[in-house]
Motif scaffolding. Structure first.
Motif, PDB file in Angstrom:
ATOM      1  N   ASN A  32       0.828  -1.205   0.000  1.00 42.84           N
ATOM      2  CA  ASN A  32       0.000   0.000   0.000  1.00 42.84           C
ATOM      3  C   ASN A  32       0.861   1.254   0.000  1.00 42.84           C
ATOM      4  O   ASN A  32       2.095   1.196  -0.005  1.00 42.84           O
ATOM      5  CB  ASN A  32      -0.920   0.017   1.226  1.00 42.84           C
ATOM      6  N   SER A  50      -4.701   1.809  -1.285  1.00 43.86           N
ATOM      7  CA  SER A  50      -4.439   0.464  -1.788  1.00 43.86           C
ATOM      8  C   SER A  50      -4.543   0.451  -3.310  1.00 43.86           C
ATOM      9  O   SER A  50      -5.652   0.499  -3.858  1.00 43.86           O
ATOM     10  CB  SER A  50      -5.436  -0.538  -1.198  1.00 43.86           C
ATOM     11  N   SER A  52      -3.929  -2.055  -5.321  1.00 44.46           N
ATOM     12  CA  SER A  52      -4.507  -3.317  -5.797  1.00 44.46           C
ATOM     13  C   SER A  52      -6.023  -3.327  -5.684  1.00 44.46           C
ATOM     14  O   SER A  52      -6.730  -3.862  -6.538  1.00 44.46           O
ATOM     15  CB  SER A  52      -3.922  -4.498  -5.010  1.00 44.46           C
ATOM     16  N   LYS A  53      -6.546  -2.705  -4.619  1.00 42.15           N
ATOM     17  CA  LYS A  53      -7.995  -2.671  -4.406  1.00 42.15           C
ATOM     18  C   LYS A  53      -8.616  -1.390  -4.946  1.00 42.15           C
ATOM     19  O   LYS A  53      -9.827  -1.259  -5.023  1.00 42.15           O
ATOM     20  CB  LYS A  53      -8.313  -2.804  -2.909  1.00 42.15           C
ATOM     21  N   LYS A 481     -15.610  -8.628   1.470  1.00 41.87           N
ATOM     22  CA  LYS A 481     -14.202  -8.994   1.335  1.00 41.87           C
ATOM     23  C   LYS A 481     -13.996 -10.383   0.735  1.00 41.87           C
ATOM     24  O   LYS A 481     -13.109 -10.586  -0.104  1.00 41.87           O
ATOM     25  CB  LYS A 481     -13.552  -8.922   2.732  1.00 41.87           C
ATOM     26  N   GLY A 540     -17.006  -7.239  -3.095  1.00 39.05           N
ATOM     27  CA  GLY A 540     -16.372  -5.923  -3.098  1.00 39.05           C
ATOM     28  C   GLY A 540     -16.249  -5.283  -4.464  1.00 39.05           C
ATOM     29  O   GLY A 540     -16.547  -4.105  -4.643  1.00 39.05           O
ATOM     30  N   ASP A 541     -15.803  -6.051  -5.486  1.00 37.61           N
ATOM     31  CA  ASP A 541     -15.569  -5.479  -6.811  1.00 37.61           C
ATOM     32  C   ASP A 541     -16.819  -4.815  -7.383  1.00 37.61           C
ATOM     33  O   ASP A 541     -16.729  -3.800  -8.062  1.00 37.61           O
ATOM     34  CB  ASP A 541     -15.088  -6.566  -7.782  1.00 37.61           C
ATOM     35  N   PHE A 544     -17.305  -1.113  -6.251  1.00 35.69           N
ATOM     36  CA  PHE A 544     -16.276  -0.105  -6.501  1.00 35.69           C
ATOM     37  C   PHE A 544     -16.839   1.136  -7.186  1.00 35.69           C
ATOM     38  O   PHE A 544     -16.481   2.264  -6.859  1.00 35.69           O
ATOM     39  CB  PHE A 544     -15.147  -0.682  -7.362  1.00 35.69           C
ATOM     40  N   LEU A 559     -12.096  -3.499   3.281  1.00 35.67           N
ATOM     41  CA  LEU A 559     -10.989  -4.010   2.473  1.00 35.67           C
ATOM     42  C   LEU A 559      -9.604  -3.524   2.881  1.00 35.67           C
ATOM     43  O   LEU A 559      -8.610  -4.107   2.459  1.00 35.67           O
ATOM     44  CB  LEU A 559     -11.222  -3.662   0.996  1.00 35.67           C
TER      45      LEU A 559
END
Length: 640
Positions: A32, A50, A52-53, A481, A540-541, A544, A559
Motif C-alpha cells: 500500500n 491500496s 490493488s484494491k 471482502k 467488493g468489486d 467499486f 478491504l
C-alpha cells in the motif's frame, strides 16, 4: 446525466494512487501507500491507499472510498463533478444520457455552480482578448513579451487581458444570459448607481487566473499597465462563495506534482515570480497571492511536503514582517529555510537572468535555516548595541518556541548556544517563557477544536457499543471482502457440500428472519440479494463504482487494514492469516450474531411484558429462547 458506459470507463481507467497523490504525499508501505490525513492534523500517517484494491482509507477520520469519493471529499465536488474532473484528467470523453434528465434537473443550477461557470466564461474571454484582438496583442501580449514569457508559459497559466472598455466583459456576460446579481456576486462586475450598465472590475489590466488545487478557476488577480493612473498596481477578486484568498495559493495546481516529487515547496510573493520560475524549469513553487501567509495555506502545502524554502527579494522592506510567517510554518511542524536574493533581484528577475541549473544550485546552496536568517537580519540591525543584541537573540528563541518537536527544539537551542556563545541553560529558561506564552495563545483554539472533534467522533447515538451491530457489520464486511470465496462444508448427516460466503451468510439472515439494524447494511444486503436472484455474486468489486459515498466508505472499511504484519517467515515463524481461516471466521461470526439476535428478541419480549396482561405465552417464548441462547453459549465455549 453521464452515461453508465462512460462511468464504467472512468472507473476502469483512473488510478486512486494518482488521484490521491496530487493532494497527499504518499510513501510506499508494503503493498500500500501511506500519508498524512488531508482531512485532519496528525503527526503519524494513518491515511492508506491500496493500488490493488483501488480504494483509500483515512483512519484518523473514518472516511474512505474510491478515487471519485476522495475527490468529492477533498474538493467538495458533487458526484458528477468528480466524474467529470477524473474524465478530463485521463482524457475520457463524456457521453451524456440526456433521456435520464428530468425537466427539473435540466433547469436546476445552484448559485455555486453558476459562480464556477461564470469564472470559466471570464477566463476564456480574457484569454481570447489577449490572443485574438488587436488591443490585447498590442497591450497585454506585449507586456508579457517584455517580461520575456514564452507563449507556452502564457498558455500554461492561462494569462489574459481585460480590455479598456469599461464594461466589455459585463456586456458579453449579460448577452449570454447571466444576471447582474450573479456578476456582482462573482466580483467580476460592479454596478454603481450612476452606471447601470456595469463596470468590469479588471478592465484595462493583464489578468492572472487563480486556480484551485484541482484546477478550477476561483478568482483573478490583475495588474494595471499604465503608470499615470492612481490606483493599486494589483487587484484581486473579492471574497465570494467559491474564492477565499486565505485558502488559496497561486500556482498550486500547476506546481503540486513537482512539489510532491521534489519533496520541497518554494514559497514566493508574486504571480510573476511563480510564472518566471516555471519558465526556467523550476515548477515546485507557489505564491501567497498578495496576502499574509495563513494556516489554511500552510496545510495546502503540507499535503505535498513538510519542507519549505521562502524566497525573498533582496531589497524587500517587509522582510521583518515575514517573521510571523516563519513562526506559523514552525508551529505547523514544517522544516524551513530562507533565501535572500542579491540586492535589486527578486525570484522573477533572477530566474530570467540565469539558467535553471544555476538558479537551483543558488537556492540550494544559499538558503539558510531560520536561525541564521533571523540572526543575519536582526544582528545586522543591532550592530554593537548589547541591548539590541539581547533582543535579537530573544526574538530567535521565540521562533524556536513554535517548534512542536522537543528533540528539534533542543537541537536548535544547541545551535544558538554555539553560534552566540551563550549557555544552554539560560537559553532553555528563555525558551520556556516563550513556550508558555505560545501554549496560552493556542489553548483556547485547541480546546475548542478538541471539543468539536469529540462531538464529531462520538455522537450521542454511538456512546455505547451494541454487540449485535458490531457482528452485523462484520457479516457485511465478510461478504464484501470474501463474498465469492467457496467454503467446504458438511451437513448434519456428514455429507459434503460447497457454498459461497455470501450464500452462507444470507441463508443465516433469512433462516432466522434477522432484522438488519443499520440502513447502510440494509442497502448493501439488498444489492447482494438482488445479485443472487440474477445469478451474480456481488462482493467488493461490484461496489467499486457504486454511486453512493456511504457505500464507498463501508467498502474501504472492509478491504483496508490499518496494520500489516511483518515478514515473520524470514525468522521461521509462521501463523495463520485471516484469509487462511475464512471458513472458521464465517461460521464463528454467524454463531455469535445468532446468539446476540436471540438476546435482542429476549429483551424485546421482556419489555413487552409490561404492557401485556396475559404474559404466559411470552414467558414460554422467553424460556425457549433462553435455552437456545445457553446452547449457543455452550457452542461458543462461553462460561455460564
Amino acid at each position: 446525466m453521464i452515461s453508465k458506459e462512460t462511468i464504467d470507463q472512468i472507473f476502469s481507467t483512473i488510478r486512486v494512487e494518482e488521484i490521491v497523490g496530487e493532494y497527499v504525499q504518499l510513501k510506499r508501505a508494503g503493498s500500500n501507500f501511506k500519508g498524512l490525513s488531508p482531512f485532519r492534523d496528525e503527526k503519524t500517517p494513518s491515511f492508506i491507499v491500496s493500488p490493488s484494491k483501488q480504494i483509500w482509507k483515512d483512519f484518523s477520520t473514518g472516511k474512505g472510498g474510491t478515487a471519485i469519493s476522495f475527490l468529492m471529499e477533498i474538493e467538495n465536488f458533487t458526484y458528477p463533478e468528480a466524474l467529470r474532473h477524473a474524465a478530463k484528467k485521463y482524457g475520457i470523453e463524456i457521453q451524456e444520457d440526456v433521456k435520464q434528465y428530468s425537466e427539473e434537473q435540466k433547469l436546476a443550477q445552484t448559485e455555486r455552480d453558476v459562480l464556477y461557470k461564470i469564472h470559466e466564461i471570464a477566463n476564456d474571454f480574457f484569454q481570447k482578448q489577449l490572443w485574438d484582438t488587436e488591443e490585447g496583442q498590442l497591450i497585454g501580449y506585449s507586456y508579457f513579451k517584455e517580461r520575456e514569457l514564452r507563449d507556452d508559459i502564457i498558455r500554461k497559466f492561462q494569462l489574459g487581458y481585460s480590455p479598456e472598455k469599461k464594461n466589455a466583459f459585463t456586456e458579453f456576460a449579460l448577452e449570454k444570459g447571466y444576471s447582474k446579481d450573479i456578476l456582482e456576486k462573482s466580483g467580476l462586475s460592479i454596478f454603481p448607481e450612476n452606471s447601470p450598465s456595469g463596470i468590469d472590475r479588471f478592465r484595462d489590466r493583464v489578468v492572472f487566473p487563480i486556480h484551485s488545487f484541482s484546477g478550477r478557476v476561483l478568482g483573478f488577480g490583475a495588474r494595471i499597465l499604465k503608470n499615470n493612473i492612481k490606483t493599486a498596481k494589483y487587484l484581486n477578486s473579492p471574497e465570494t462563495e467559491i474564492y477565499h484568498k486565505s485558502n488559496v495559493l497561486y500556482g498550486i495546481n500547476q506546481g503540486k506534482q513537482a512539489i510532491s516529487r521534489k519533496n520541497l515547496c518554494l514559497l514566493v510573493e508574486g504571480y510573476m515570480d511563480v510564472v518566471s520560475l516555471h519558465q526556467s524549469g523550476i515548477e515546485n513553487v507557489v505564491a501567497s497571492s498578495g496576502t499574509s501567509l495563513t494556516t489554511e495555506q500552510i496545510k495546502l502545502i503540507k499535503r505535498l511536503t513538510e519542507n519549505v524554502t521562502i524566497l525573498f527579494d533582496g531589497d524587500n522592506a517587509g522582510i521583518k514582517a515575514s517573521f510571523r510567517s516563519i513562526d506559523m510554518l514552525l508551529s505547523e511542524t514544517m522544516n524551513i529555510r530562507v533565501l535572500l536574493f542579491p540586492d535589486g533581484d527578486d525570484p522573477d528577475s533572477f530566474a530570467r537572468k540565469h539558467p535553471q541549473d544555476f538558479v537551483e544550485k543558488f537556492i540550494d546552496n544559499e538558503a539558510k535555516d531560520f536561525i541564521d536568517f533571523k540572526a543575519e537580519i536582526l544582528l545586522g540591525e543591532a550592530g554593537n548595541d548589547p541591548i539590541k543584541k539581547a533582543e535579537a537573540i530573544r526574538d530567535i528563541v521565540k521562533s524556536v518556541a513554535f517548534v512542536q518537536n522537543g528533540l528539534k527544539r533542543e537541537v536548535y537551542v544547541k545551535e544558538i548556544s554555539n553560534k552566540f556563545g551563550l549557555s544552554e541553560q539560560s537559553l532553555f529558561n528563555e525558551l520556556q517563557i516563550h513556550k508558555n506564552a505560545v501554549e496560552r495563545e493556542r489553548r483556547p483554539a485547541f480546546q475548542e477544536k478538541q471539543v468539536s472533534q469529540k462531538l464529531e467522533i462520538v455522537p450521542e447515538t454511538l456512546t455505547s457499543v451494541n454487540p449485535l451491530v458490531v457482528l452485523e457489520e462484520k457479516l457485511v464486511d465478510l461478504m464484501l471482502k470474501y463474498g465469492d470465496r467457496v467454503l467446504d462444508r458438511k451437513d448434519q448427516d456428514g455429507k459434503a457440500y460447497q457454498i459461497t460466503v455470501i450464500e452462507e451468510i444470507l441463508n443465516h439472515l433469512q433462516e432466522d428472519d434477522c432484522e438488519i439494524q443499520l440502513n447502510i447494511n440494509k442497502k448493501i444486503i439488498s444489492e447482494i440479494k438482488e445479485g443472487i436472484e440474477k445469478n451474480e455474486l456481488r462482493s467488493g468489486d461490484f461496489f467499486f463504482n457504486f454511486m453512493d459515498e456511504e457505500v464507498s466508505g463501508k467498502l474501504a472499511n472492509a478491504l483496508i487494514d490499518n496494520y500489516q504484519t511483518s515478514n515473520w517467515k524470514q525468522h521461521n515463524i509462521y501463523f495463520s492469516t485471516e484469509e487462511d481461516v475464512v471458513p472458521k471466521i464465517v461460521s464463528d461470526v454467524i454463531l455469535r450474531h445468532k446468539r446476540e439476535y436471540v438476546v435482542k428478541i429476549i429483551n424485546d419480549l421482556k419489555n413487552s411484558l409490561k404492557e401485556d396482561q396475559n404474559g404466559a405465552p411470552i414467558y414460554r417464548q422467553i424460556l425457549l429462547l433462553t435455552q437456545l441462547k445457553n446452547k449457543l453459549d455452550s457452542e461458543l465455549f462461553r462460561i455460564l
